[in-house]
Design an enzyme around this catalytic site. Structure first.
Site, mmCIF file in Angstrom:
data_model
loop_
_atom_site.group_PDB
_atom_site.id
_atom_site.type_symbol
_atom_site.label_atom_id
_atom_site.label_comp_id
_atom_site.label_asym_id
_atom_site.label_seq_id
_atom_site.Cartn_x
_atom_site.Cartn_y
_atom_site.Cartn_z
ATOM 1 N N TYR A 146 0.863 -1.188 0.000
ATOM 2 C CA TYR A 146 0.000 0.000 0.000
ATOM 3 C C TYR A 146 0.894 1.231 0.000
ATOM 4 O O TYR A 146 1.820 1.330 0.812
ATOM 5 C CB TYR A 146 -0.887 -0.016 1.246
ATOM 6 N N ASP A 241 9.243 2.284 -0.600
ATOM 7 C CA ASP A 241 8.285 2.971 0.264
ATOM 8 C C ASP A 241 8.580 2.544 1.699
ATOM 9 O O ASP A 241 8.177 1.473 2.147
ATOM 10 C CB ASP A 241 6.858 2.599 -0.144
ATOM 11 N N LYS A 269 5.276 8.867 8.778
ATOM 12 C CA LYS A 269 4.989 8.361 10.129
ATOM 13 C C LYS A 269 5.990 8.842 11.180
ATOM 14 O O LYS A 269 5.887 9.951 11.664
ATOM 15 C CB LYS A 269 4.856 6.838 10.087
#
Ligand code: HOZ
Length: 429
Positions: A146, A241, A269
């Site tokens: 994702y 990623d 994050k």
């Protein structure tokens, strides 16, 4: 064992009248596990409290960012100090340079970095940059990975798309969908075949080097180095990623842990310390294609926001203190082993996949090494386990296609309490 969620229920009903599904990001709605999501009123260290006064040990940690726990003193102080001096300027500040230098110091292969506000934005920018740099259109991604919710990266995506079983295409044009090619994670032969088929049309291969959005699925030995050479030999860029794995698989992400050298890295994050902040980093000759140095456009009013940047610097400073990261990783392993033992004693086969400070549990007899395997695990058992744990004050992501996260704030007692709750929970499955 159920918590009283009277106030959360009332808030959820109110929310659903004005916010689609009652939430501002889909997986928060508990749709795939059922029930009412607790509305959270505060967090301190490893614990959160909901509107009804129930307390939980938190393994979601805002889906990963809070590696020091909630409301960490130094992070709060840094953010407050920054806001007190002005919350946004839309002009360059020294703090942004400090955070850029700090992040790059952990990623020796990355030479330049641009700060943005979300992982989605970073991934979207990386795709545009790869296309602008290579002058090619197609992107290869892996099933179950994702990369946020930009149009071209939704195909076979993990996280909420997998949790809710949402098809990738509504709202995405056929032309866009046709430019994304997908292949199973950990399958180098399939990747090779795809690259052979599409050859010089592929701008980039994008991958979560430690996928955390089909649950945590570690890469097989040799998979990532072979992926890199397979892409490079066809002139395609490699985008890692590391929004999730960046400061969680290891301080310098999967690439530092395993000595890998992608062309572009996405971060998010942890680097924002709980504020909206993400980044795209990469090799200088590629990054200089971004405006204003180059022609590939990207911009953001709140990019490099002072509070987010200050929280990020404080977080990375504390996290890089002696032994801080390793202690969190050790706790992760203790919890993983504790939960597997607890399941074993109840005769339940639980797989615990972990890298660094991120992990996932699957009810499965066999290994879970790709999206097909993750989807084949017993999600009905997961749902029952999830509710048994929530009722005992353990707050985990409401989906097997997400990760559990540990923080510096989780104590030995938190971990023992979690394992004890799991013993009771497994006994009731
Ligand atoms: N996509 C995020 C987890 N992988 C969910 C974020 C949220 O719902 O807050």
């Amino acid at each position: 064992m159920e918590k009283t969620l009277v106030k959360s229920q009332a808030l959820f009903e109110r929310a659903r009248r004005v916010i689609p599904g009652g939430v501002n990001s889909p997986v928060r709605a508990f749709k795939s596990v059922g029930g009412t999501p607790p509305f959270i009123t505060r967090g301190a260290g490893a614990h959160i409290t909901d509107a009804d006064g129930n307390e939980y040990i938190d393994y979601v940690l805002s889906w990963g960012p809070l590696i020091l726990g909630h409301a960490h003193k130094e992070v709060v102080a840094a953010a407050v100090e920054a806001i007190a001096g002005g919350s946004s300027f839309g002009a360059p500040t020294e703090r942004e340079v400090v955070l850029a230098e700090t992040i790059l110091s952990f990623f020796p292969g990355m030479e330049m970095i641009r700060l943005v506000s979300s992982g989605t934005e970073a991934a979207m920018t990386a795709v545009r940059l790869a296309r602008g740099y290579t002058r090619r259109d197609k992107i290869v991604k892996f099933a179950g990975c994702y990369h946020g919710h930009s149009d071209c990266l939704l195909a076979e995506a993990g996280s909420g798309i997998a949790t809710l079983g949402i098809p990738a295409t509504p709202g995405v044009t056929q032309a866009t969908a046709a430019d994304t090619l997908t292949v199973e994670f950990n399958d180098i032969a399939a990747l090779d075949a795809l690259l052979d088929q599409w050859g010089d049309t592929i701008a980039a291969v994008i991958v979560e080097p430690v996928p955390g959005n089909m649950g945590v699925v570690p890469p097989a030995d040799g998979f990532l180095p072979r992926l890199i050479s397979a892409a490079r030999s066809r002139g395609a860029l490699v985008i890692f990623d590391e929004v999730m794995s960046g400061f969680r698989a290891a301080l310098g992400g999967a690439q530092t842990l395993w000595g890998l050298d992608p062309d572009i890295t996405l971060l998010g994050k942890v680097i924002g310390g709980g504020f909206p902040l993400a980044a795209i980093a990469g090799k200088r000759h590629i990054m200089e294609h971004l405006a204003p140095s180059g022609p590939v456009y990207q911009a953001g009013t709140l990019s490099g926001n002072p509070a987010a940047v200050a929280a990020g610097i404080a977080t990375l400073t504390v996290l890089s203190g002696p032994g801080v990261f390793d202690t969190i990783a050790k706790k992760t392993d203790v919890l993983r082993r504790g939960l597997i033992d607890a399941a074993d004693s109840a005769g339940i086969r639980l797989r615990g996949n972990a890298v660094g400070t991120m992990m996932s549990f699957f009810f499965s007899d066999g290994p879970v090494d790709n999206f097909a395997a993750a989807k084949a695990t017993k999600s009905d058992l997961f749902v029952r386990w999830f509710h048994e744990m929530l009722g005992r004050g353990i707050y985990m992501a409401p989906s097997p296609f997400e990760a559990l996260f540990l923080s510096a704030a989780h104590s030995g007692r938190d971990i023992r309490d979690t394992v004890a709750a799991a013993r009771d929970a497994f006994a009731r499955l």
